[in-house]
Design an enzyme around this catalytic site. Structure first.
Site, mmCIF file in Angstrom:
data_model
loop_
_atom_site.group_PDB
_atom_site.id
_atom_site.type_symbol
_atom_site.label_atom_id
_atom_site.label_comp_id
_atom_site.label_asym_id
_atom_site.label_seq_id
_atom_site.Cartn_x
_atom_site.Cartn_y
_atom_site.Cartn_z
ATOM 1 N N GLU A 1 11.612 21.219 32.792
ATOM 2 C CA GLU A 1 12.238 21.924 33.920
ATOM 3 C C GLU A 1 12.619 20.982 35.080
ATOM 4 O O GLU A 1 13.604 21.319 35.767
ATOM 5 C CB GLU A 1 11.288 23.019 34.422
ATOM 6 C CG GLU A 1 11.141 24.210 33.494
ATOM 7 C CD GLU A 1 10.277 23.903 32.272
ATOM 8 O OE1 GLU A 1 10.476 24.560 31.238
ATOM 9 O OE2 GLU A 1 9.422 23.010 32.341
ATOM 10 N N ASP B 1 6.081 30.560 26.552
ATOM 11 C CA ASP B 1 4.698 30.901 26.216
ATOM 12 C C ASP B 1 4.442 32.402 26.283
ATOM 13 O O ASP B 1 3.732 32.901 27.164
ATOM 14 C CB ASP B 1 3.756 30.162 27.171
ATOM 15 C CG ASP B 1 3.835 28.658 26.980
ATOM 16 O OD1 ASP B 1 4.485 28.216 26.029
ATOM 17 O OD2 ASP B 1 3.248 27.929 27.794
ATOM 18 N N ASP C 1 2.107 19.658 17.828
ATOM 19 C CA ASP C 1 2.141 19.628 19.280
ATOM 20 C C ASP C 1 1.628 18.253 19.733
ATOM 21 O O ASP C 1 1.511 17.313 18.932
ATOM 22 C CB ASP C 1 1.298 20.784 19.831
ATOM 23 C CG ASP C 1 1.757 21.250 21.204
ATOM 24 O OD1 ASP C 1 1.958 20.375 22.073
ATOM 25 O OD2 ASP C 1 1.916 22.458 21.410
ATOM 26 N N ASP D 1 9.675 19.759 25.675
ATOM 27 C CA ASP D 1 8.946 20.704 26.527
ATOM 28 C C ASP D 1 8.802 20.115 27.924
ATOM 29 O O ASP D 1 9.108 18.943 28.156
ATOM 30 C CB ASP D 1 7.571 20.957 25.912
ATOM 31 C CG ASP D 1 6.863 22.131 26.558
ATOM 32 O OD1 ASP D 1 7.540 23.006 27.116
ATOM 33 O OD2 ASP D 1 5.624 22.170 26.498
ATOM 34 N N HIS E 1 3.908 29.902 16.368
ATOM 35 C CA HIS E 1 3.276 28.864 17.196
ATOM 36 C C HIS E 1 2.261 29.525 18.113
ATOM 37 O O HIS E 1 2.540 30.577 18.686
ATOM 38 C CB HIS E 1 4.346 28.146 18.021
ATOM 39 C CG HIS E 1 3.803 27.141 18.997
ATOM 40 N ND1 HIS E 1 2.877 26.184 18.650
ATOM 41 C CD2 HIS E 1 4.072 26.941 20.315
ATOM 42 C CE1 HIS E 1 2.598 25.438 19.709
ATOM 43 N NE2 HIS E 1 3.304 25.884 20.730
ATOM 44 N N ARG F 1 12.904 24.001 25.966
ATOM 45 C CA ARG F 1 12.376 25.154 26.688
ATOM 46 C C ARG F 1 13.245 25.458 27.904
ATOM 47 O O ARG F 1 13.643 26.587 28.138
ATOM 48 C CB ARG F 1 10.929 24.908 27.123
ATOM 49 C CG ARG F 1 10.273 26.145 27.729
ATOM 50 C CD ARG F 1 8.812 25.913 28.033
ATOM 51 N NE ARG F 1 8.615 25.025 29.163
ATOM 52 C CZ ARG F 1 7.406 24.673 29.610
ATOM 53 N NH1 ARG F 1 6.317 25.106 28.988
ATOM 54 N NH2 ARG F 1 7.288 23.871 30.649
#
Length: 980
Positions: free
Chosen positions: A525, A609, A383, A522, A667, A593
């Protein structure tokens, strides 16, 4: 700035895809705001209301509650306001969720002019005699009907005079046939109502309406588009991404499509937007509808059944797919948005990640412990811990200074490496010290604010603090900014062609320092921890539209950028959800994502998540299945959950289920207890190891399923209703699923359970491990499920290619194959194998692959190589299991030579045996099937089954007729333990 929201996911994925490796990033989200309003049952009476008591409704307003279409979707209305709109107002009792203010029959709307033929279909002009109640009404619309094919109809409604943002389709999409040529064999007919305008699309074979928009008015204003339609049944799936069952609830519910960084929970708009749904019709037929629009939208569902689209802009661009079955609907949809990319073989192995591997030492240590504990693992992840001050394209020199050497060490061990890459670019570094930002400024690749200046946001200011991740706001820097993990952040404008070149340059430069194998994207959006910017957003109609869907936070800019942010092609308001279709370079691995239609062409998607609890374990199944319907077969949830501590039993059951996600990654979040497989007790470790080895043994089959997804648009993880459309019991099933058409997965999803209730569609189903058959007439079966068991059944009539598992796919791809043939009642079965080098570019398109067809019939199993390219050279067939052999075989032959070393289990009617006979010198010796069984964890009849000589005269010779490789023209399909 609408570009980024929906567009961002696929844009970044496409650019990462176009670089020679695969790179992607994990998702970390905050709790977010609760919805600002619940879906109302009906507007409460205003001060000017009398509640409606005693009033007699005019005939035009006498409508059953389920047929009411809401006249006040833009805002709650009292009686006077409702009637000013010429709508009907009739309160209902408290148990009804139907609207109180609704449209009467034949509500005034657009009038259609003459329908004229065009090269691709028909067209007409729609006009209004008077304005609607909406601000900035569009008076004249252009209707275009395009017959893409006999099974695909396109209807487009747009402003006749003013240009509006339209989402572009991927290149290569057919532009439709002429009206005359496509009408003759079309699966649909189209009817139009001229005044008020509406249309009806019917199934040609039975006249059933699949869409009927005449039930409510069409509304089209500058920032409000509304279209209602009846549905052919209540069996509706799709319209993601949401935390729901596979079938949608039509009892006066709504779904918002607006990409948002939000941990999955009910009632929230989540990371992806997919305005596509599939309807199962009552007789087993199916159709689908896709609205090509990237603006914020809300979809209202009601029990008529009916559906209403409401969008905040763009155009109404509808595609209707006629199937006639659900799997055909998905294929037709993918012909429009593009078929999925073929993933690298290694990406189908097990992936391990954690936010909190704080150094290369820690990262190497978990990989070492996985290996020492004999757990298969293909990919080690990091990460954002690796990055200096949270800045992408950098490496922390103290904790990760030897990252390049670490990755090279992984590669020598056959392990791949993936790290996170957030698209937000830090703007806090002194000039000249952070090349991605400095170079991006020079090349003008970043999103601007409404005044044309650089729009800066903030993501996770104070990277070292866990609290920064959860908080909503921070102190305001002296600029308009957005925050992500590195703090003050600029966002690339991926509608700008120069951004693609800049992004690729950044990746190539970083790759020269750290030879990563994939990218994890990630926060795309895009996410900003300060809504809009730290200076707020201008007070404009883009920021405050007359209608805002039920988004978390109540504003479109909540937890993202200002809607007025400027990009090359449009404003973020229009483009927030769109996909950029560009890809070059090697076959990549990218995980995203955020998502929008076409994302599957470039990237896999994980479900974000998820919490470590049993409810989220169960809901992960419909989440993954929906992504498959949306053209994203490479999908999975974080195994054992991301948020919270995963107990031992939960983690075992999640690992068993995760072994059958198309994409499998463990994860979790850094505050939580470790959940790597090796940290649990001996019993749990054994169960998880067994699940992973089972997955690895099935990878040849899984890889072949991905080939079919890539080549023809098939699903990989498949809802039962796609495979058994005529079986009404399969319509609701979303606690089981299939791999392809023949492997049924029935996981344990409840705490403390030692058995599981599973539905078995009619036919014979064989337990994959024992081979024991179950003969079902469409029954529920109570299956034993102790902690070390996940129930997997093979459908009769299918052959599954398998391979001896190993600790990595690099090693397992060199191991012996096994065929498992599950005979039908007629004694036949079929299967196939696609095989290439595992990560070459366009191997299918260039013909650089091998493809074999396996057939069992007339007491023999035959391997027919339809194409060979050398990829199978040196690989051997180590054994054959035939399930459902009715009586003990008298003799078994392999390549024309009699085989002595075979076994038959009279209880399960399973026969096995290792291959014998001479092989070409280039081929290695066959591995005995006993060894395969032991390594795969089978309870081996080849070791313990009773060898019986019965009365059967049947034999199972194995034939092959390909030249070269293990399937020599003079040798049969190499040693198989055959059963007759």
């Amino acid at each position: 700035m609408a570009t980024w929201r929906k567009f961002g996911a696929a844009a970044i994925a496409a650019f990462a895809f176009s670089t020679f490796c695969h790179f992607r990033h994990s998702g970390l989200v905050g709790n977010g705001d609760p919805p600002v309003r619940a879906l109302r049952r009906g507007p409460e009476p205003a001060d000017d209301d009398d509640g409606g008591g005693g009033r007699v409704q005019p005939p035009r307003c006498v409508t059953p509650p389920e047929r009411r279409f809401d006249c006040g979707r833009d805002r709650a209305l009292g009686r006077l306001e409702c009637e000013r709109r010429s709508c009907c107002y009739s309160p209902l009792n408290g148990s009804s969720k139907a609207p109180w203010c609704f449209y009467p029959r034949a509500y005034p709307g657009y009038q259609m002019g003459v329908l004229t033929p065009t090269r691709r279909g028909r067209a007409a002009t729609l006009s209004r005699a008077s304005s609607s109640y909406l601000p900035r009404d569009v008076a004249t619309l252009h209707l275009e009907e395009t017959r893409h094919s006999a099974s695909c109809l396109r209807l487009t409604l747009k402003d006749a005079w003013s240009e509006r943002y339209e989402v572009e389709l991927p290149g290569g999409v057919p532009q439709g046939k002429s009206s005359s040529s496509s009408s003759r064999d079309a699966l649909y007919t189209v009817e139009y109502q001229a005044d008020p305008f509406g249309f009806i699309v019917r199934r040609a074979s039975n006249g059933r309406p699949v869409m009927n928009s005449t039930v409510a008015p069409l509304l089209f204003a500058e920032q409000y588009l509304q279209l209602s339609t009846t549905l052919a049944s209540w069996l509706v799936s799709g319209l993601g991404e949401h935390y729901t069952s596979l079938l949608l609830d039509l009892n006066w519910t709504s779904l918002t499509l607006w990409n948002r960084d939000m941990a999955p929970h009910a009632g929230a708009n989540l990371y992806g937007s997919h305005p596509f749904y599939v309807v199962q019709e009552e007789d087993g037929l199916a159709h689908g509808v896709f609205l090509l629009n990237s603006n914020a939208m809300e979809v209202f569902l009601q029990p008529l059944p009916a559906l209403t689209w409401v969008s905040t802009g763009g155009v109404l661009d509808l595609f209707v797919f006629m199937g006639p079955d659900a799997q055909s609907v998905v294929r037709q949809y993918l012909q429009i948005i593009g078929q999925p990319a073929m993933p690298p073989y290694w990406s189908l192995g097990f992936h391990l990640c954690r936010w909190g591997y704080k150094s290369t030492n820690a990262t190497r240590e978990v990989a070492r412990r996985m290996h020492d504990a004999d757990f298969p693992m293909d990919v080690q992840w990091n990460d954002l811990d690796y990055a200096s001050q949270g800045r992408v394209f950098t490496v922390d020199p103290l904790r990760f200074g030897d990252l390049k050497e670490t990755v090279e060490h992984f590669h020598r061990s056959g392990v791949k490496y993936v790290l996170i890459l957030d698209p937000g670019i830090s703007a806090r570094s002194p000039p000249g010290t952070y090349r991605p930002f400095d170079d991006g400024l020079k090349r003008d690749v970043f999103i601007k604010n409404a005044t044309g200046h650089l729009l800066l946001g903030e993501v996770g200011r104070g990277f070292g603090s866990l609290v920064a991740r959860r908080r909503r706001t921070t102190s305001t820097p002296p600029c308009a900014c957005v925050q992500v993990w590195p703090g003050l952040t600029a966002f690339p404008d991926f509608t700008n062609p120069e951004t693609a070149r800049w992004w690729q340059d950044c990746i190539v430069d970083f790759y020269s320092k750290v030879p990563v194998d994939g990218l994890w994207i990630d926060m795309n959006e895009p996410t900003s921890f300060v809504s809009g910017s730290t200076e707020g957003c201008p007070d404009t109609e883009l920021e405050n539209p007359p209608y805002t869907p039920r988004v978390l936070g109540g504003r479109l800019s909540s937890w993202t950028l200002c809607m007025s942010a400027r990009q090359k092609r449009s404003a973020h308001y229009d483009l927030h959800n769109t996909a950029l279709v560009r890809a070059r370079g090697r076959r990549p691995f990218v995980l995203s994502r955020s998502s929008f239609p076409s994302i599957g062409r470039f990237s896999g998607v994980w479900t974000g998540d998820v919490r470590s609890d049993w409810e989220q374990l169960a809901f992960s199944i419909p989440s993954v299945l929906r992504l498959g319907l949306f053209g994203v077969p490479l999908a999975g949830a974080d195994v054992c959950g991301f948020g919270g501590d995963a107990g031992e039993e939960l983690c075992v059951r999640w690992t068993q289920l995760g072994a059958f996600y198309p994409f499998m990654r463990n994860h979790n979040d850094r505050p939580n207890a470790p959940q790597e497989p090796f940290v649990f007790g001996a019993e749990a470790r054994a169960a998880m190891r067994d699940a992973l080895r089972l997955r690895y043994s099935l990878l040849p089959f899984l890889y072949t399923l991905f080939h079919h997804a890539h080549a023809r648009g098939d699903t990989v993880a498949r809802p039962l209703f796609l495979e058994f459309p005529a079986d009404p019991r399969c319509r609701r099933v979303d606690r089981q699923f299939l791999w392809g058409s023949c492997l049924l997965v029935s996981p344990v999803l409840e705490e403390g359970a030692s058995e599981v209730s599973a539905y078995l569609p009619p036919g014979t189903w064989y337990d994959l491990r024992s081979g024991r058959p179950t003969y079902s007439r469409g029954d529920d079966a109570l299956l034993p499920a102790p902690l070390d068991v996940i129930n997997i059944h093979v459908r009769e009539g299918h052959i599954i290619p398998m391979q001896e598992p190993a600790l990595t796919t690099t090693a397992s791809r060199k191991k012996a194959f096994l065929l498992t043939a599950a005979l039908s009642a007629e004694g036949s079965a079929r299967g196939d194998l696609f095989w290439d080098d595992g990560d070459g570019v366009d191997t299918f398109q260039t013909g650089n692959y091998s493809y074999l067809l396996f057939t069992a019939k007339q007491s023999q199993v035959t391997g027919d190589p339809l194409r060979l390219n050398g990829a199978l050279d040196g690989l051997v067939l180590g054994g054959v299991r035939v399930l459902g052999v009715p009586s003990p075989p008298r003799r078994v032959f392999a390549d024309g030579e009699e085989v002595e070393d075979f076994a038959y289990d009279a209880d399960t009617k399973v026969s096995r045996g290792p291959p014998t006979g001479d092989l070409p010198e280039a081929d290695a010796a066959f591995v005995a099937s006993r060894r395969f069984c032991e390594s795969a964890g089978w309870p081996c009849p080849c070791q313990t089954g009773s060898e019986s000589s019965g009365n059967s005269d049947a034999t199972l010779p194995l034939a092959g007729d390909a030249a070269g490789g293990p399937f020599s023209p003079k040798r049969q399909l190499g040693g198989q333990c055959l059963i007759s």
